[in-house]
Design a protein around this motif. Structure first.
Motif, PDB file in Angstrom:
ATOM      1  N   PRO A  60       0.801  -1.223   0.000  1.00  0.00           N
ATOM      2  CA  PRO A  60       0.000   0.000   0.000  1.00  0.00           C
ATOM      3  C   PRO A  60       0.833   1.272   0.000  1.00  0.00           C
ATOM      4  N   PHE A  61       2.148   1.158   0.220  1.00  0.00           N
ATOM      5  CA  PHE A  61       2.971   2.350   0.381  1.00  0.00           C
ATOM      6  C   PHE A  61       3.637   2.805  -0.907  1.00  0.00           C
ATOM      7  N   GLY A  62       3.697   1.947  -1.905  1.00  0.00           N
ATOM      8  CA  GLY A  62       4.280   2.333  -3.182  1.00  0.00           C
ATOM      9  C   GLY A  62       5.690   2.851  -3.021  1.00  0.00           C
ATOM     10  N   PRO A  63       6.001   4.039  -3.592  1.00  0.00           N
ATOM     11  CA  PRO A  63       7.365   4.570  -3.528  1.00  0.00           C
ATOM     12  C   PRO A  63       7.817   4.960  -2.127  1.00  0.00           C
ATOM     13  N   CYS A  64       6.878   5.004  -1.163  1.00  0.00           N
ATOM     14  CA  CYS A  64       7.246   5.385   0.206  1.00  0.00           C
ATOM     15  C   CYS A  64       7.615   4.182   1.058  1.00  0.00           C
ATOM     16  N   SER A  65       7.629   2.992   0.468  1.00  0.00           N
ATOM     17  CA  SER A  65       7.877   1.784   1.255  1.00  0.00           C
ATOM     18  C   SER A  65       9.296   1.720   1.803  1.00  0.00           C
ATOM     19  N   GLN A  66      10.244   2.508   1.245  1.00  0.00           N
ATOM     20  CA  GLN A  66      11.615   2.492   1.715  1.00  0.00           C
ATOM     21  C   GLN A  66      11.932   3.632   2.689  1.00  0.00           C
ATOM     22  N   GLU A  67      10.908   4.395   3.055  1.00  0.00           N
ATOM     23  CA  GLU A  67      11.135   5.479   4.007  1.00  0.00           C
ATOM     24  C   GLU A  67      11.542   4.919   5.359  1.00  0.00           C
ATOM     25  N   PRO A  68      12.350   5.664   6.147  1.00  0.00           N
ATOM     26  CA  PRO A  68      12.828   5.132   7.434  1.00  0.00           C
ATOM     27  C   PRO A  68      11.714   5.027   8.469  1.00  0.00           C
ATOM     28  N   VAL A  69      11.905   4.110   9.396  1.00  0.00           N
ATOM     29  CA  VAL A  69      11.035   4.012  10.561  1.00  0.00           C
ATOM     30  C   VAL A  69      11.712   4.793  11.677  1.00  0.00           C
ATOM     31  N   VAL A  70      11.137   5.923  12.075  1.00  0.00           N
ATOM     32  CA  VAL A  70      11.679   6.747  13.146  1.00  0.00           C
ATOM     33  C   VAL A  70      10.750   6.590  14.349  1.00  0.00           C
ATOM     34  N   PRO A  71      11.173   5.862  15.389  1.00  0.00           N
ATOM     35  CA  PRO A  71      10.287   5.601  16.537  1.00  0.00           C
ATOM     36  C   PRO A  71       9.682   6.877  17.107  1.00  0.00           C
ATOM     37  N   GLY A  72       8.362   6.861  17.255  1.00  0.00           N
ATOM     38  CA  GLY A  72       7.669   8.011  17.797  1.00  0.00           C
ATOM     39  C   GLY A  72       7.563   9.184  16.862  1.00  0.00           C
ATOM     40  N   HIS A  73       7.948   9.011  15.602  1.00  0.00           N
ATOM     41  CA  HIS A  73       7.968  10.150  14.684  1.00  0.00           C
ATOM     42  C   HIS A  73       7.293   9.852  13.354  1.00  0.00           C
ATOM     43  N   SER A  74       7.773   8.855  12.611  1.00  0.00           N
ATOM     44  CA  SER A  74       7.233   8.648  11.272  1.00  0.00           C
ATOM     45  C   SER A  74       7.426   7.222  10.798  1.00  0.00           C
ATOM     46  N   LEU A  75       6.657   6.855   9.772  1.00  0.00           N
ATOM     47  CA  LEU A  75       6.731   5.545   9.138  1.00  0.00           C
ATOM     48  C   LEU A  75       6.252   5.690   7.706  1.00  0.00           C
ATOM     49  N   ALA A  76       7.029   5.133   6.772  1.00  0.00           N
ATOM     50  CA  ALA A  76       6.652   5.162   5.350  1.00  0.00           C
ATOM     51  C   ALA A  76       6.365   6.575   4.863  1.00  0.00           C
ATOM     52  N   GLY A  77       7.117   7.531   5.378  1.00  0.00           N
ATOM     53  CA  GLY A  77       6.943   8.906   4.943  1.00  0.00           C
ATOM     54  C   GLY A  77       5.771   9.618   5.574  1.00  0.00           C
ATOM     55  N   ILE A  78       5.065   8.957   6.491  1.00  0.00           N
ATOM     56  CA  ILE A  78       3.919   9.558   7.166  1.00  0.00           C
ATOM     57  C   ILE A  78       4.345   9.960   8.569  1.00  0.00           C
ATOM     58  N   THR A  79       4.216  11.243   8.890  1.00  0.00           N
ATOM     59  CA  THR A  79       4.576  11.749  10.204  1.00  0.00           C
ATOM     60  C   THR A  79       3.355  11.744  11.107  1.00  0.00           C
ATOM     61  N   LEU A  80       3.554  11.286  12.335  1.00  0.00           N
ATOM     62  CA  LEU A  80       2.453  11.290  13.285  1.00  0.00           C
ATOM     63  C   LEU A  80       1.924  12.711  13.460  1.00  0.00           C
ATOM     64  N   GLY A  81       0.615  12.864  13.378  1.00  0.00           N
ATOM     65  CA  GLY A  81       0.002  14.178  13.468  1.00  0.00           C
ATOM     66  C   GLY A  81      -0.136  14.883  12.135  1.00  0.00           C
ATOM     67  N   GLU A  82       0.342  14.276  11.051  1.00  0.00           N
ATOM     68  CA  GLU A  82       0.279  14.900   9.728  1.00  0.00           C
ATOM     69  C   GLU A  82      -1.163  14.982   9.244  1.00  0.00           C
ATOM     70  N   ASP A  83      -1.442  15.997   8.470  1.00  0.00           N
ATOM     71  CA  ASP A  83      -2.790  16.205   7.957  1.00  0.00           C
ATOM     72  C   ASP A  83      -3.189  15.076   7.006  1.00  0.00           C
ATOM     73  N   LEU A  84      -4.431  14.602   7.117  1.00  0.00           N
ATOM     74  CA  LEU A  84      -4.905  13.492   6.295  1.00  0.00           C
ATOM     75  C   LEU A  84      -4.840  13.819   4.805  1.00  0.00           C
ATOM     76  N   ALA A  85      -5.117  15.061   4.464  1.00  0.00           N
ATOM     77  CA  ALA A  85      -5.098  15.433   3.043  1.00  0.00           C
ATOM     78  C   ALA A  85      -3.709  15.225   2.443  1.00  0.00           C
ATOM     79  N   ALA A  86      -2.676  15.535   3.216  1.00  0.00           N
ATOM     80  CA  ALA A  86      -1.311  15.352   2.717  1.00  0.00           C
ATOM     81  C   ALA A  86      -0.998  13.871   2.520  1.00  0.00           C
ATOM     82  N   VAL A  87      -1.491  13.029   3.432  1.00  0.00           N
ATOM     83  CA  VAL A  87      -1.268  11.592   3.305  1.00  0.00           C
ATOM     84  C   VAL A  87      -1.984  11.054   2.073  1.00  0.00           C
TER      85      VAL A  87
END
Length: 283
Positions: A242-269
């Motif tokens: 489901p992540f496509g080109p974002c599947s290689q983004e780093p896993v940053v504990p407590g911060h982000s996964l697959a290029g998605i940052t916690l708290g990020e706006d849904l429209a941007a995702v």
């Protein structure tokens, strides 16, 4: 005495002068019981030099082991640098200044370098290493001198501060009083079960992982605007990915996964990953 040299330069010849006799006080001291013989002072001085070198050697310029005071005190510049490492700096330069990392982990087109383990019994989680450097691979899939710094994480005994005098130990109220409300925030559980809050100032290029009892335990420095997503070459996503080109983004504990940052706006995702295949709730 002066004479002319072969190339017309005036040469000054030093005249040999007999050595002056030692002062009476110096001669008399040789037999004084309170003054050790001069021949014993040299071995003592050499022994002291060896002891001082043995004490200071672990804190040499390589930065290995316990770390190097110079980079532990380096100011934190949001969006640009910390620990004497710049965003965008090459791996070859890091090794020259900090030495080889104690541990290296690879993740897709990213490489993690670890310096100064804080708690040897802890294998994962925040505040485990004094310095974690995230490198973006240069395209060959191998850690080499051309890979560049994408972000920095500092914890433990790091003493450098931001221009606002924020750093490890700073509480949430102090941070928000200086920088205003965070652009995004999220919570996670620490290793001891306490709730940790990540305060993200993405446009500034800095995040603070805050413990309610200890204040900031980790500072993350990124480029202004945050980590840039990894853009893969034109390639159809694998079936079920489901992540496509974002599947290689780093896993940053407590911060982000697959290029998605916690708290990020849904429209941007949705703009990045497309419409979801289904909707649901975990609560």
């Amino acid at each position: 005495m002066r004479r002319m040299g072969r190339k017309g330069r005036e040469v000054v010849l030093a005249r040999q002068v007999p050595a002056a006799p030692a002062p009476p006080a110096a001669r008399a001291s040789r037999g004084h019981p309170g003054n050790p013989p001069a021949r014993l002072l040299l071995p003592v001085a050499a022994l002291l030099a060896v002891l001082v070198t043995a004490i200071l050697l672990p804190w040499g310029c390589s930065g290995r082991g316990q770390g190097h005071p110079a980079w532990l005190d380096d100011p934190i510049v949001p969006g640009y640098s910390a620990a004497l490492v710049d965003i965008g700096e090459r791996y070859s330069s890091i090794v020259r200044d900090h030495g080889e990392p104690e541990e290296v982990r690879g993740e897709g087109k990213l490489h993690h370098l670890f310096y100064g383990r804080i708690d040897p019994s802890s294998q994962a989680g925040p505040a485990t290493w004094t310095l974690v450097i995230l490198l973006r691979d240069d395209g060959d899939g191998v850690l080499d001198g051309e890979d560049a710094v994408a972000s920095l994480e500092i914890s433990g005994d790091y003493r450098g501060r931001t221009p606002e005098d924020l750093g490890l130990g700073s509480g949430q109220e102090e941070i928000e009083a200086s920088l205003g409300p965070p652009e995004a925030s999220s919570t996670s559980l620490g290793e001891e079960g306490e709730e940790l809050r990540l305060l993200s100032y993405t446009s500034r290029g800095i995040d603070f992982l805050v413990s309610p009892s200890r204040g900031t335990i980790t500072v993350i420095v990124t480029p202004p605007g945050g980590l840039e997503p990894i853009v893969e070459e034109a390639q159809a996503p694998a079936a079920g990915d489901p992540f496509g080109p974002c599947s290689q983004e780093p896993v940053v504990p407590g911060h982000s996964l697959a290029g998605i940052t916690l708290g990020e706006d849904l429209a941007a995702v949705r703009n990045r990953l497309g419409e979801p295949g289904n909707w649901g709730s975990t609560g």
